[in-house]
Design a protein around this motif. Structure first.
Motif, PDB file in Angstrom:
ATOM      1  N   LEU A   1      -9.225 158.843 104.221  1.00  0.00           N
ATOM      2  CA  LEU A   1     -10.860 159.151 104.392  1.00  0.00           C
ATOM      3  C   LEU A   1     -11.483 160.426 103.270  1.00  0.00           C
ATOM      4  CD1 LEU A   1     -11.201 159.654 107.868  1.00  0.00           C
ATOM      5  CD2 LEU A   1     -12.181 157.656 106.593  1.00  0.00           C
ATOM      6  N   VAL A   2      -9.988 161.491 102.795  1.00  0.00           N
ATOM      7  CA  VAL A   2     -10.320 162.443 102.173  1.00  0.00           C
ATOM      8  C   VAL A   2      -9.762 162.369 100.846  1.00  0.00           C
ATOM      9  CG1 VAL A   2      -9.445 164.813 101.415  1.00  0.00           C
ATOM     10  CG2 VAL A   2      -9.265 164.485 103.485  1.00  0.00           C
TER      11      VAL A   2
ATOM     12  N   ARG B   1      -9.573 169.257 104.289  1.00  0.00           N
ATOM     13  CA  ARG B   1      -9.584 168.485 102.796  1.00  0.00           C
ATOM     14  C   ARG B   1      -9.028 169.095 101.719  1.00  0.00           C
ATOM     15  NH1 ARG B   1     -14.995 168.552 105.083  1.00  0.00           N
ATOM     16  NH2 ARG B   1     -15.838 169.624 103.557  1.00  0.00           N
ATOM     17  N   GLU B   2      -8.990 170.397 101.516  1.00  0.00           N
ATOM     18  CA  GLU B   2      -8.419 170.744 100.585  1.00  0.00           C
ATOM     19  C   GLU B   2      -6.814 170.896  99.899  1.00  0.00           C
ATOM     20  OE1 GLU B   2     -10.644 175.299 101.220  1.00  0.00           O
ATOM     21  OE2 GLU B   2     -12.421 174.513  99.936  1.00  0.00           O
TER      22      GLU B   2
ATOM     23  N   LYS C   1     -16.364 163.830 106.388  1.00  0.00           N
ATOM     24  CA  LYS C   1     -17.112 164.948 106.594  1.00  0.00           C
ATOM     25  C   LYS C   1     -17.013 166.387 107.691  1.00  0.00           C
ATOM     26  CE  LYS C   1     -21.663 163.723 103.823  1.00  0.00           C
ATOM     27  NZ  LYS C   1     -22.523 163.598 103.978  1.00  0.00           N
ATOM     28  N   SER C   2     -16.044 165.232 108.904  1.00  0.00           N
ATOM     29  CA  SER C   2     -16.005 165.340 110.091  1.00  0.00           C
ATOM     30  C   SER C   2     -14.634 166.302 109.836  1.00  0.00           C
ATOM     31  CB  SER C   2     -15.263 164.930 111.001  1.00  0.00           C
ATOM     32  OG  SER C   2     -14.847 163.221 110.541  1.00  0.00           O
TER      33      SER C   2
END
Length: 357
Positions: free
Chosen positions: A36-37, A52-53, A45-46
């Motif tokens: 997803l990322v 994510r980073e 976004k969730s």
């Protein structure tokens, strides 16, 4: 999703690029989260920002390489498009492709570019060859309307009348009005024109618009003040030589409206070589607003085509067509020009005389 987990530092395969499964194992995250990322999915976004980073940093660190074939099979697409263009020269192509590339990179789409150089055989052969390479759709840039394809197709400045093709075009009537009204308001009544090559789809559309606006302004378009370009070229020589010849025949005009900025730059050089100046003796207007137009001396007044925006719009619509084959798309999207006034236009000599008086 384990925001506090630490990735394992060892890398499999002796430093070779890793796949999704390996990257997920290193991060101690699920493959779904990592996917997803990396695919910039709306669902990402969730996922916490820190997670994510971590995913993006690890993907760079461990040289993550997506499984292209698996993704293609999963989506039943090649994730690539074919781009047909006359050439790769500076000017129109460069700026349109900036917009195309910007959108395709964000969408993780690849593209093949084929330059036909106005060769009719290549115009027929290249779409077939690109289709054999399983492209998902076509983007035709400034390429004539004879080309037809069963694949999703968007044409930019090509005026393609084939069923199912979406055309992105400029409002040439507005463009002609902006340029000629500007010259008219500066006092110019005797205006020369450079008409584009017949092979370029935009040529006739723009020329008809110029004639109509000139009629509305009561400006005479005299044949002896008109230049027809024989070929499309990336070199200012395309405007230099015809302008040199025109000045050898007559100087009974105070302004010239050029087909593009490349020809306008050549025109300015020919004017100076004839012992005249711009805009004191002759005002010059170009078309396109290429990147070098603002840095020429004198800087070039021009009609700006929103070329980057046209490229982005074309890429966006094409990918939407590919993703939504049942959706109806418009036959035509009209983009608006803008007049950029710089140093190459000024008052006609008769107007300067009146003001001094």
């Amino acid at each position: 999703m384990g925001d506090d987990r630490q990735e394992k530092q060892e890398q499999p395969n002796n430093g070779e690029p890793i796949n999704l499964k390996q990257l997920a194992a290193i991060l101690q995250l699920s493959q779904t989260t990592v996917s997803l990322v990396l695919n910039n999915s709306p669902s990402a976004k969730s996922i916490p920002t820190r997670t994510r980073e971590r995913v993006l940093q690890a993907a760079r660190k461990f040289h993550y390489r997506p499984n292209y074939f698996a993704r293609s099979l999963r989506k039943n697409r090649s994730m690539s498009i074919g781009v047909m263009t006359p050439d790769l020269s500076e000017g129109y192509f460069t700026m349109v492709m900036n917009g195309v590339e910007e959108y395709l990179m964000r969408a993780q789409y690849f593209y093949f570019t084929a330059s036909h150089y106005w060769d009719q055989d290549l115009m027929i052969e290249y779409p077939r060859m690109l289709a054999e390479r399983a492209v998902d759709g076509f983007l035709f840039l400034n390429t004539p309307s004879e080309i037809r394809s069963p694949l999703p197709t968007v044409a930019i400045s090509a005026h393609n009348n084939s069923p199912g093709v979406t055309n992105i075009i400029l409002d040439h009537s507005k463009a002609a009005e902006l340029a000629l009204r500007h010259l008219y308001d500066l006092g110019h009544r005797k205006i020369a024109f450079i008409k584009g090559p017949n092979i370029i789809p935009d040529t006739e559309y723009r020329w008809r618009s110029i004639l109509e606006v000139a009629r509305q302004l009561n400006l005479k378009v005299q044949a002896e003040h008109c230049i027809q370009l024989d070929a499309d070229s990336w070199s200012p020589e395309v405007g230099f030589e015809p302008m040199r010849d025109l000045l050898a025949r007559t100087r009974d005009f105070t302004a010239i409206f050029c087909f593009n900025d490349i020809s306008a730059i050549g025109v300015i050089r020919a004017i100076y070589d004839a012992g005249l100046s711009v805009p004191e003796d002759i005002s010059v207007i170009g078309f396109d607003d290429i990147m070098s137009a603002a840095y020429h001396k004198p800087s070039l007044t021009t009609v700006r085509q929103p070329l980057r925006e046209m490229g982005r719009e074309g890429a966006q619509i094409l990918l939407d067509m590919i993703s939504n084959p049942e959706k109806q798309f418009p036959e035509e999207i009209v983009m608006q020009p803008e007049l950029i006034i710089r140093e190459s236009t000024g008052l006609a000599a008769v107007q300067r005389g009146k003001r001094r008086a």
